[in-house]
Scaffold this active site. Structure first.
Site, short mmCIF file in Angstrom:
data_model
loop_
_atom_site.label_atom_id
_atom_site.label_comp_id
_atom_site.label_asym_id
_atom_site.label_seq_id
_atom_site.Cartn_x
_atom_site.Cartn_y
_atom_site.Cartn_z
N THR A 33 -10.24 -28.60 -32.66
CA THR A 33 -10.13 -29.72 -31.73
C THR A 33 -10.83 -29.37 -30.43
O THR A 33 -10.50 -28.38 -29.78
CB THR A 33 -8.65 -30.05 -31.45
OG1 THR A 33 -8.01 -30.32 -32.70
CG2 THR A 33 -8.53 -31.27 -30.55
N GLN A 54 -6.01 -21.41 -35.27
CA GLN A 54 -7.28 -22.11 -35.08
C GLN A 54 -7.18 -23.58 -34.69
O GLN A 54 -8.22 -24.20 -34.45
CB GLN A 54 -8.15 -22.01 -36.34
CG GLN A 54 -8.77 -20.63 -36.56
CD GLN A 54 -9.87 -20.32 -35.55
OE1 GLN A 54 -9.61 -19.83 -34.45
NE2 GLN A 54 -11.09 -20.60 -35.90
N ASP A 55 -5.99 -24.16 -34.64
CA ASP A 55 -5.91 -25.57 -34.22
C ASP A 55 -4.60 -25.84 -33.49
O ASP A 55 -3.95 -26.86 -33.71
CB ASP A 55 -6.05 -26.49 -35.43
CG ASP A 55 -6.44 -27.92 -35.04
OD1 ASP A 55 -7.03 -28.09 -33.95
OD2 ASP A 55 -6.17 -28.84 -35.83
N LEU A 56 -4.25 -24.91 -32.61
CA LEU A 56 -3.01 -25.07 -31.84
C LEU A 56 -3.22 -26.13 -30.76
O LEU A 56 -4.16 -26.05 -29.98
CB LEU A 56 -2.63 -23.74 -31.20
CG LEU A 56 -1.30 -23.72 -30.44
CD1 LEU A 56 -0.13 -23.78 -31.43
CD2 LEU A 56 -1.19 -22.47 -29.57
#
Length: 239
Positions: free
Chosen positions: A90, A49-51
């Site tokens: 992000t 979810q935030d790569l």
């Protein structure tokens, strides 16, 4: 980690020259293998979810570790997708269905991976202004050049100082565009991505217009919160 994060090297004017194509391809392949483990091979199915580049840590030999699982989602049993009212991540790396509707799955990470691949190949951040005063996302720029047959112009100029297999670079760009397809079902799984990366005989699917090019991932009237410096953002809103 001795080399800190990919973000601190890839987008640095001097340091990015140390990332020859061999190292960049090693990073792309390593992230793909890591995501395949999270999505398919680990005991629990995990969506990161935030790569993004700042969450890819590099050791002295540029071996990577995927970090920061603070926003990760865990699926149980045969679950493959879910919906949340808490949108966190992000901006610029989120899948459109998650940013707009809170729908997430392993295909959400595919979008983040696709954006990351395009950043690694071009040496450019996803959010920026390129060749004009108009604010343009990297995905849009790559798609525009892909359709014109001039995408090679976007490859990081520093790679010209090192041997960089042209076909392999173009394949990575195509894989990146496949991963940011509008519909989740049209995006490849990470196991499919690894097959594409490792095989010389696999025929890649044709690419369709990315979701970010039709307003779903850009600035619209969806009250999204932007993060110009690449920091993680969180927005709470009712379902």
């Amino acid at each position: 980690m001795p080399n800190r994060s990919l973000d601190t090297i890839l987008f640095d004017y001097d340091k990015h020259k140390h990332l020859d194509w061999e190292r960049r391809f090693k990073i792309i392949s390593g992230v793909a293998r890591g995501l395949q483990y999270l999505h398919e091979d680990s005991q629990l199915k995990i969506v990161h979810q935030d790569l993004k580049a700042s969450n890819i840590l590099l050791d002295f030999d540029y071996n990577l570790k995927i970090s920061d699982f603070g926003l990760a989602k865990i699926f149980g049993g045969y679950q493959s997708e879910d919906v949340t009212s808490r949108i966190a991540g992000t901006y610029g790396y989120m899948s459109p269905e998650y940013a707009m509707h809170g729908q997430y799955s392993t295909k959400s990470d595919a979008v983040s991976f696709g954006v990351l691949v395009l950043e690694i190949v071009t040496g450019r951040r996803n959010n920026g202004s390129y060749n004009s005063e108009q604010y343009v996302y990297l995905v849009n720029l790559v798609w525009e050049h892909w359709t014109r047959g001039s995408v090679i112009e976007l490859i990081d100029p520093s790679l010209s100082d090192h041997p960089s297999p042209g076909d392999q670079v173009l394949k990575c760009i195509q894989i990146g565009l496949l991963c940011v397809e509008k519909r989740p079902e049209d995006r490849p799984t990470m196991s499919s991505v690894n097959v594409m990366l490792s095989s010389h005989n696999v025929r890649l699917p044709s690419v369709s217009m990315p979701a970010f090019c039709d307003g779903l991932g850009g600035h619209g009237d969806n009250s999204k919160v932007t993060s110009a410096n690449g920091m993680t953002i969180t927005k709470l809103e009712p379902r």
